[in-house]
Design an enzyme around this catalytic site. Structure first.
Site, PDB file in Angstrom:
ATOM      1  N   ASP A  87       0.858  -1.192   0.000  1.00  0.00           N
ATOM      2  CA  ASP A  87       0.000   0.000   0.000  1.00  0.00           C
ATOM      3  C   ASP A  87       0.890   1.237   0.000  1.00  0.00           C
ATOM      4  O   ASP A  87       2.074   1.166   0.345  1.00  0.00           O
ATOM      5  CB  ASP A  87      -0.920  -0.005   1.234  1.00  0.00           C
ATOM      6  CG  ASP A  87      -0.149  -0.057   2.542  1.00  0.00           C
ATOM      7  OD1 ASP A  87       0.717  -0.941   2.693  1.00  0.00           O
ATOM      8  OD2 ASP A  87      -0.374   0.800   3.408  1.00  0.00           O
ATOM      9  N   GLU A 151       0.062  -0.858   5.762  1.00  0.00           N
ATOM     10  CA  GLU A 151       1.144  -0.343   6.600  1.00  0.00           C
ATOM     11  C   GLU A 151       1.001   1.152   6.852  1.00  0.00           C
ATOM     12  O   GLU A 151       1.317   1.639   7.929  1.00  0.00           O
ATOM     13  CB  GLU A 151       2.501  -0.648   5.935  1.00  0.00           C
ATOM     14  CG  GLU A 151       3.692  -0.490   6.866  1.00  0.00           C
ATOM     15  CD  GLU A 151       4.282   0.901   6.874  1.00  0.00           C
ATOM     16  OE1 GLU A 151       5.120   1.173   7.740  1.00  0.00           O
ATOM     17  OE2 GLU A 151       3.897   1.743   6.035  1.00  0.00           O
TER      18      GLU A 151
HETATM   19 ZN   LIG Z   1       6.832   1.800   4.301  1.00  0.00          ZN
END
Ligand SMILES: [Zn+2]
Length: 241
Positions: A87, A151
């Site tokens: 992501d 994340e």
């Molecule tokens: Zn990262």
């Protein structure tokens, strides 16, 4: 052996860059959840493409309900986990070399959102596994590459994964530039507020705004200020510069 590995990466350099670009082209910042896609379409799509890439290389893969994907080096129990993520933060404005999801190589550099955080390192880790496999370097234990998709927004993906699987005794996370990052800045996501008696006395700040996300350093900021003589601002700016 070192020479062999270096040669291997010299020969596979273009393929690796091609694969990083393939992932960068997929806009994978978090979106609203959909059925079976906890972070929306983009993160699920980039995960599917990366897992396909790995299975084309001959690795076994597993998709954990579009939270994370895992790629295993072989059938041995994993003693090393490699944690990377696919992501990205939103594309944002102010790009000069290219647009965020249209990666280009220019003057020996790869530009695009996520090239260094963290699609580039994720693909580099995958190619490291491929190099070990193609060069027939024997391993005494298993290695698992874990690709997360949340994340940038709190790592709920990894919590989900470790709710199912055990942590390996060793883990590292290639998540920035080479070679090793052993410290990162802390993050405080707070809400600060204060109340004032309403006043229309000038000069005053009517509003101000900066940034697109709490974990992205703002590229620009703007404030609406009332009751200042433009001449005064000019004098003030001259004094600063
Ligand atoms: Zn990262």
């Amino acid at each position: 052996m070192k020479k062999l590995i270096e040669e291997y990466f010299e020969q596979n350099r273009e393929l690796m860059i091609r694969d990083i670009m393939r992932l960068v082209r997929i806009k994978s910042d978090k979106e609203e959840a959909k059925e079976g896609k906890p972070y929306g379409d983009g993160p699920a799509e980039v995960l599917a493409v990366a897992l396909e890439m790995a299975s084309e290389m001959g690795f076994k893969t597993r998709n954990y309900d579009n939270y994370v994907g895992a790629i295993d080096f072989d059938d041995q129990k994993n003693k090393l986990d490699i944690l990377a993520h696919l992501d990205v933060v939103p594309g944002g404005d102010g790009w000069s070399v290219t647009e965020p999801f249209n990666p280009v190589v220019k003057d020996g550099r790869l530009y695009g959102r996520g090239t260094i955080d963290d699609k580039g390192p994720a693909v580099a880790a995958l190619y490291a596994m491929k190099a070990v496999k193609d060069l027939n370097i024997p391993l005494k234990a298993g290695v698992r590459l874990i690709l997360g998709t949340d994340e940038e927004c709190g790592s709920s993906d990894i919590r989900y994964y470790y709710g199912i699987e055990e942590e390996a005794p060793m883990t590292f996370s290639p998540d920035a530039s080479f070679p090793v990052v052993n410290i990162e800045k802390g993050g405080l996501q707070g809400k600060f507020e204060s109340r004032f008696e309403e006043s229309t006395e000038t000069p005053r700040i009517v509003s101000f705004k900066a940034g697109i996300k709490s974990n992205v350093i703002p590229g620009e900021a703007a404030a609406v200020v009332e009751g200042i003589d433009p001449e005064e601002i000019r004098d003030c700016c001259d004094a600063v510069t």
